[in-house]
Design a protein around this motif. Structure first.
Motif, PDB file in Angstrom:
ATOM      1  N   LEU A  62       0.806  -1.507  -0.357  1.00 45.85           N
ATOM      2  CA  LEU A  62       0.162   0.045  -0.156  1.00 45.85           C
ATOM      3  C   LEU A  62       1.222   1.242   0.209  1.00 45.85           C
ATOM      4  CD1 LEU A  62      -2.172  -0.882   2.796  1.00 45.85           C
ATOM      5  CD2 LEU A  62      -2.885  -1.036   0.431  1.00 45.85           C
ATOM      6  N   LYS A  63       0.509   2.243  -1.080  1.00 51.32           N
ATOM      7  CA  LYS A  63       1.259   3.451  -0.663  1.00 51.32           C
ATOM      8  C   LYS A  63       0.237   4.564   0.055  1.00 51.32           C
ATOM      9  CE  LYS A  63       3.581   7.309  -2.847  1.00 51.32           C
ATOM     10  NZ  LYS A  63       3.415   7.479  -4.900  1.00 51.32           N
ATOM     11  N   ILE A  64       0.671   4.924   1.092  1.00 48.04           N
ATOM     12  CA  ILE A  64      -0.370   5.393   2.038  1.00 48.04           C
ATOM     13  C   ILE A  64       0.203   7.471   2.466  1.00 48.04           C
ATOM     14  CG2 ILE A  64      -1.372   5.957   4.321  1.00 48.04           C
ATOM     15  CD1 ILE A  64      -1.683   2.735   4.128  1.00 48.04           C
ATOM     16  N   SER A  65      -0.971   7.882   1.885  1.00 53.00           N
ATOM     17  CA  SER A  65      -0.088   9.208   2.106  1.00 53.00           C
ATOM     18  C   SER A  65      -0.961   9.777   3.384  1.00 53.00           C
ATOM     19  CB  SER A  65      -0.415  10.014   1.395  1.00 53.00           C
ATOM     20  OG  SER A  65      -1.703  10.731   0.742  1.00 53.00           O
ATOM     21  N   TYR A  66      -0.339  10.791   4.403  1.00 52.68           N
ATOM     22  CA  TYR A  66      -1.160  11.596   6.095  1.00 52.68           C
ATOM     23  C   TYR A  66      -1.293  12.910   5.858  1.00 52.68           C
ATOM     24  CZ  TYR A  66      -2.505  12.508  10.343  1.00 52.68           C
ATOM     25  OH  TYR A  66      -2.863  12.688  11.659  1.00 52.68           O
ATOM     26  N   ASN A  67      -1.945  13.338   5.684  1.00 52.20           N
ATOM     27  CA  ASN A  67      -1.857  15.692   5.710  1.00 52.20           C
ATOM     28  C   ASN A  67      -2.366  15.768   6.650  1.00 52.20           C
ATOM     29  OD1 ASN A  67      -0.424  15.790   3.208  1.00 52.20           O
ATOM     30  ND2 ASN A  67      -2.705  15.127   2.292  1.00 52.20           N
ATOM     31  N   THR A  68      -2.054  16.565   7.287  1.00 54.73           N
ATOM     32  CA  THR A  68      -2.095  17.089   8.373  1.00 54.73           C
ATOM     33  C   THR A  68      -2.989  18.925   8.369  1.00 54.73           C
ATOM     34  OG1 THR A  68      -1.691  15.800   9.685  1.00 54.73           O
ATOM     35  CG2 THR A  68      -2.351  18.116  10.829  1.00 54.73           C
ATOM     36  N   GLU A  69      -4.250  19.150   8.666  1.00 50.46           N
ATOM     37  CA  GLU A  69      -4.674  20.725   8.117  1.00 50.46           C
ATOM     38  C   GLU A  69      -4.781  21.473   9.511  1.00 50.46           C
ATOM     39  OE1 GLU A  69      -7.905  20.502   5.641  1.00 50.46           O
ATOM     40  OE2 GLU A  69      -7.151  19.980   3.555  1.00 50.46           O
ATOM     41  N   HIS A  70      -3.681  22.971   9.737  1.00 48.82           N
ATOM     42  CA  HIS A  70      -4.366  23.481  10.921  1.00 48.82           C
ATOM     43  C   HIS A  70      -4.594  24.331  10.816  1.00 48.82           C
ATOM     44  CE1 HIS A  70      -2.235  20.668  13.753  1.00 48.82           C
ATOM     45  NE2 HIS A  70      -1.148  20.975  12.765  1.00 48.82           N
ATOM     46  N   VAL A  71      -6.447  24.156  10.715  1.00 48.20           N
ATOM     47  CA  VAL A  71      -7.205  26.313  10.541  1.00 48.20           C
ATOM     48  C   VAL A  71      -7.517  26.865  11.247  1.00 48.20           C
ATOM     49  CG1 VAL A  71      -9.405  26.514   9.104  1.00 48.20           C
ATOM     50  CG2 VAL A  71      -8.667  24.185   8.737  1.00 48.20           C
ATOM     51  N   PHE A  72      -7.421  27.906  10.474  1.00 53.12           N
ATOM     52  CA  PHE A  72      -7.359  29.117  11.849  1.00 53.12           C
ATOM     53  C   PHE A  72      -8.668  29.266  11.812  1.00 53.12           C
ATOM     54  CE2 PHE A  72      -2.536  29.453  10.834  1.00 53.12           C
ATOM     55  CZ  PHE A  72      -1.609  29.023  12.306  1.00 53.12           C
ATOM     56  N   SER A  73      -8.954  30.672  12.809  1.00 54.23           N
ATOM     57  CA  SER A  73     -10.372  31.605  12.858  1.00 54.23           C
ATOM     58  C   SER A  73     -11.250  32.178  11.432  1.00 54.23           C
ATOM     59  CB  SER A  73     -10.320  32.077  13.653  1.00 54.23           C
ATOM     60  OG  SER A  73      -9.591  32.933  14.095  1.00 54.23           O
ATOM     61  N   SER A  74     -11.706  32.922  11.080  1.00 51.54           N
ATOM     62  CA  SER A  74     -11.471  32.863   9.805  1.00 51.54           C
ATOM     63  C   SER A  74     -11.385  34.527   9.836  1.00 51.54           C
ATOM     64  CB  SER A  74     -13.656  33.384   9.497  1.00 51.54           C
ATOM     65  OG  SER A  74     -14.086  32.824   9.667  1.00 51.54           O
ATOM     66  N   GLN A  75     -10.789  35.378  10.779  1.00 51.78           N
ATOM     67  CA  GLN A  75     -10.244  36.649  10.142  1.00 51.78           C
ATOM     68  C   GLN A  75      -8.698  36.323   9.850  1.00 51.78           C
ATOM     69  OE1 GLN A  75     -11.069  35.260  13.306  1.00 51.78           O
ATOM     70  NE2 GLN A  75      -9.794  35.016  14.792  1.00 51.78           N
ATOM     71  N   HIS A  76      -7.854  35.269  10.550  1.00 59.37           N
ATOM     72  CA  HIS A  76      -6.617  35.007   9.637  1.00 59.37           C
ATOM     73  C   HIS A  76      -6.539  34.334   8.130  1.00 59.37           C
ATOM     74  CE1 HIS A  76      -5.912  33.759  13.958  1.00 59.37           C
ATOM     75  NE2 HIS A  76      -4.946  34.122  13.463  1.00 59.37           N
ATOM     76  N   TYR A  77      -7.662  34.315   7.522  1.00 60.57           N
ATOM     77  CA  TYR A  77      -7.656  34.099   5.997  1.00 60.57           C
ATOM     78  C   TYR A  77      -8.421  35.473   4.739  1.00 60.57           C
ATOM     79  CZ  TYR A  77      -6.332  29.320   7.673  1.00 60.57           C
ATOM     80  OH  TYR A  77      -6.092  28.830   8.194  1.00 60.57           O
ATOM     81  N   ASP A  78      -8.487  36.545   5.412  1.00 57.13           N
ATOM     82  CA  ASP A  78      -9.980  37.823   5.106  1.00 57.13           C
ATOM     83  C   ASP A  78      -9.355  38.165   4.428  1.00 57.13           C
ATOM     84  OD1 ASP A  78     -11.807  36.696   6.198  1.00 57.13           O
ATOM     85  OD2 ASP A  78     -11.634  38.377   8.676  1.00 57.13           O
ATOM     86  N   ASP A  79      -8.311  38.245   4.170  1.00 53.14           N
ATOM     87  CA  ASP A  79      -7.115  39.107   3.468  1.00 53.14           C
ATOM     88  C   ASP A  79      -7.186  38.642   2.140  1.00 53.14           C
ATOM     89  OD1 ASP A  79      -7.014  41.225   4.719  1.00 53.14           O
ATOM     90  OD2 ASP A  79      -4.991  40.962   5.589  1.00 53.14           O
ATOM     91  N   LEU A  80      -6.286  37.326   2.410  1.00 49.54           N
ATOM     92  CA  LEU A  80      -5.904  36.180   1.364  1.00 49.54           C
ATOM     93  C   LEU A  80      -7.840  35.690   0.073  1.00 49.54           C
ATOM     94  CD1 LEU A  80      -3.713  34.161  -0.591  1.00 49.54           C
ATOM     95  CD2 LEU A  80      -4.729  32.639   1.520  1.00 49.54           C
ATOM     96  N   ARG A  81      -8.594  35.855   1.379  1.00 50.44           N
ATOM     97  CA  ARG A  81     -10.090  35.341   0.870  1.00 50.44           C
ATOM     98  C   ARG A  81     -10.342  36.099  -0.318  1.00 50.44           C
ATOM     99  NH1 ARG A  81     -12.983  32.412   4.652  1.00 50.44           N
ATOM    100  NH2 ARG A  81     -12.385  34.298   5.997  1.00 50.44           N
ATOM    101  N   ASN A  82     -10.580  37.766   0.580  1.00 54.79           N
ATOM    102  CA  ASN A  82     -10.619  38.330  -0.492  1.00 54.79           C
ATOM    103  C   ASN A  82      -9.770  39.501  -1.836  1.00 54.79           C
ATOM    104  OD1 ASN A  82     -12.453  39.737   0.944  1.00 54.79           O
ATOM    105  ND2 ASN A  82     -11.755  41.196   2.899  1.00 54.79           N
TER     106      ASN A  82
END
Length: 717
Positions: free
Chosen positions: A169-189
């Motif tokens: 088997l070839k298995i990949s494992y990813n971990t995502e650390h998602v911050f609260s919305s205000q951290h992404y507002d600039d990039l989202r806009n």
């Protein structure tokens, strides 16, 4: 990594003085467990503690806890002692060398106590259903330990059955650390402004599409972000205009792999999968079950097969799928209809003299990129659980070819012009008749109509698509103050734009009800007028009461009216099942004619309004990860923009097309600023995690690879 729960252990070495001298013991305290898996609907866990003595001939010593019933978080608090040295007077007891101690290991395994599952394997009785285990080298326990450990899915080989093979088997494992919305507002806009950025090539979305290796990786999060914020239609319109201006040959319009085509592809997968299942799954299951031979290539025929019989079988399946598709226009998800309408209007604006272009652009997506691939690979679209056998796969391939050909029929005058296989020509000849062409055009008109799209796009005037028509009996709506509310026969006509009625088929409409003004369509209680087969079309100010000729006709009108108005934004939630007569509602006896209804309206068709759960912050985090992975390309593109601005590009090679170097440079600068800022916040977060969570604590059990060690963080930094 598969996680099966945690176990809390305390380990310590003790020395005891007795008549034989000093005896060393290992004390193992099983404190508690957390989040154990449930087996057969229950969890009655107990722990088995095994001391493995390394190279000693006395290999193991095993002890076990009591059983805790019906819990996945058992508390044991039991301590076990293992003698590490035994020196009796007659030297007939177990004797362990200290070297053997630290070359051995302590094994703690968790089991579910289920007598139904107990069985003998290789001469030993399984103690129950295996839940998980942890092996601790004794060299790691030379000092006292008080830690949490993750249980691993590794069963003791002494309890395992005979090997029956191996799998790689070839298995990949990813971990995502998602911050609260205000951290992404600039990039989202920055990305949400892509529809309004001029030129379009300087938009954040276009830049992302240029730097990623796989366009699908960019399209997936972009579709979800724009759909969640209600800006997907302007996004599609902007990129459709951009692509048309860069397309020389209109027959190839929207046929390549671009950000626009990948965006529409992802939208169809996101909201159209239930719609696809509703149409194709019953027929695909039938094809996989019946195993009828449909081969029409003479070079592939078996000796016992007849090509005419196979052609009849294939035509039967194609007709079923074709009818299911063309009859489903009114339940096409609203988001798909909005996208198709936008594509259609943009194409018509750029090619006003091409009468078939609006069919071509919609057909290219819904037939060639949606239905045909799903038929060809049903497992990838969750239409089947197993991979079809060779014969069934060949049948699906032939059907997929036919559906693609039918999709091209509305913009191609000749089947044979695009046919590479001569054996398909007899089939295409049967299918290329007027009835099939008209059915395809009506289907494409419905799924790309402005009524379903609820769009204010100002473009060419649409020709209404007639959905149903016929003679019905209607009650006068009382538009005149002293008018008589009697019943009259009228000719009704429903299109994708409006419901009208007139005195005769070709007469002037006496009343026009726009589809968007239909608030609900429901049956009317027979007691209202002592008449059967009645239904009501509810409008903002009044209801139109209509009688059908029989129950079948009543159901047909109700069905088509409900479907064509299902996407209306102002649909009612409550209605009156009886009429308003003699100054009161017959159903609830209320005298106010404008009071809210007393019964709940029929539910909308689940395929028209698809509820999609989207986490915008998580999707922006995925975009941030893509940009971070392609930082070198972003910086190279920024350097190229700067070179163009200063030196007009004479001394520097430009890695990709840049229409406006100044606006592109500014956008890249904003993107890099957001990406670097977010990455710094990620690093600060990882540092804080390491400070707050001590290895072996409940929050960070030993064996948890999802949290980086201090050395790993130092390496990344």
């Amino acid at each position: 990594m598969l996680k099966l729960g945690k176990v809390h252990l305390e380990l310590r070495f003790e020395e005891c003085l007795n008549e034989d001298g000093v005896t060393r013991k290992l004390a193992v305290r099983v404190v508690e467990c957390s989040d154990l898996p449930v087996t057969n609907g229950a969890c009655n866990p107990y722990a088995v503690v095994t001391m493995c003595y390394g190279n000693s001939k006395y290999k193991e010593e095993t002890k076990r806890t009591v059983v805790r019933k019906k819990t996945i978080c058992p508390h044991y608090d039991e301590t076990f002692f293992f003698d590490l040295e035994h020196r009796g007077n007659n030297f007939d007891r177990k004797h362990y060398d200290i070297e053997d101690i630290f070359s051995g290991a302590l094994r703690v395994s968790l089991w579910h106590d289920d007598s139904r599952m107990a069985r003998e394997v290789l001469g030993r009785i399984l103690p129950g259903v295996f839940l998980g285990q942890i092996d601790i080298p004794l060299r790691d326990a030379s000092s006292p330990q008080n830690s949490w450990y993750f249980l691993r899915p590794v069963l003791d080989t002494k309890y395992s059955s005979t090997d029956i093979g191996a799998i790689r088997l070839k298995i990949s494992y990813n971990t995502e650390h998602v911050f609260s919305s205000q951290h992404y507002d600039d990039l989202r806009n920055l990305f949400l402004k892509s529809s309004n950025t001029v030129p379009n090539s300087s938009s954040a979305a276009c830049i992302l599409a240029r730097v990623v290796d796989n366009l699908q990786d960019a399209a997936q999060p972009l579709v979800r972000v724009f759909l969640h914020h209600g800006k997907l239609v302007p996004f599609i319109e902007t990129f459709a205009n951009y692509e048309i201006t860069h397309t020389i040959d209109h027959p190839t319009l929207f046929r390549g792999n671009t950000l626009l085509t990948k965006t529409v592809d992802e939208l169809m997968k996101l909201v159209g999968l239930p719609y696809l299942h509703h149409i194709l799954k019953p027929i695909i299951s039938q094809i996989c079950t019946e195993h009828l031979s449909c081969e029409i290539d003479p070079t592939r025929l078996q000796d016992s097969e007849n090509i005419n019989t196979n052609l009849d079988n294939l035509r039967h399946y194609i007709d079923q799928i074709f009818d299911a598709i063309t009859d489903s226009g009114l339940i096409c998800p609203t988001e798909m209809s909005q996208a198709f309408f936008t594509l259609r209007q943009v194409a018509c604006k750029h090619y006003p003299d091409n009468n078939e272009i609006h069919y071509q652009v919609v057909s290219g997506f819904v037939f060639l990129r949606f239905f045909a691939p799903a038929i060809l690979g049903p497992r990838f679209f969750e239409l089947t659980e197993d991979t079809p056998d060779t014969q069934t796969n060949r049948t699906l391939t032939l059907i997929s070819k036919a559906i693609q050909g039918l999709g091209n029929l509305v913009c191609s005058k000749s089947w044979s012009f695009s046919m590479k296989e001569d054996y398909m020509i007899p089939l295409f000849t049967q299918l290329s008749d007027t009835s099939h062409i008209n059915a395809i055009k009506m289907f494409l008109d419905i799924i790309s109509s402005s009524t379903k799209a609820h769009s204010s796009y100002i473009g060419t005037r649409e020709v209404p698509v007639v959905l149903k028509q016929g003679m019905l009996i209607k009650r006068a709506q009382g538009r005149k103050k002293f008018g008589v509310k009697n019943f009259k026969r009228r000719y009704f006509c429903l299109t994708n734009e409006s419901l009208t009625y007139s005195k005769r088929k070709d007469g002037i409409p006496l009343c026009v009800i726009p589809v968007e003004d239909i608030l609900a369509v429901e049956q009317l209680q027979e007691e209202s007028f002592k008449m059967k087969y009645m239904f009501q079309v509810i409008q903002p100010e009044r209801a139109l009461y209509v009688q059908a000729n029989n129950c079948i006709e009543e159901k047909e009108w109700l069905d088509v009216l409900m479907r064509v108005s299902a996407a209306n934004q102002n649909r009612l939630k409550m209605y009156h099942p009886a009429a308003y007569i003699n100054n009161h509602w017959l159903c609830c006896k209320e005298v106010d004619c404008s009071i809210e209804g007393c019964s709940q309206v029929s539910s909308d068709h689940p395929l028209v309004k698809v509820q999609v759960d989207i986490d915008s912050d998580r999707e922006i985090e995925k975009i941030h990860a893509l940009l971070l992975h392609n930082m070198e390309k972003l910086e190279a593109m920024q350097d190229a923009c700067g070179a163009l601005e200063v030196y007009s590009g004479n001394q520097f090679s430009v890695p990709m097309e840049i229409e406006d170097s100044k606006s592109c440079f500014e956008m890249l600068n904003d993107l890099l600023k957001c990406v670097i800022g977010l990455e710094q916040e990620h690093k600060q977060y990882l540092k804080s995690v390491q400070k707050q969570h001590v290895k072996g604590s409940f929050e960070r059990p030993i064996g948890d690879d999802s949290i980086l060690s201090s050395s790993d963080i130092a390496t990344k930094l």
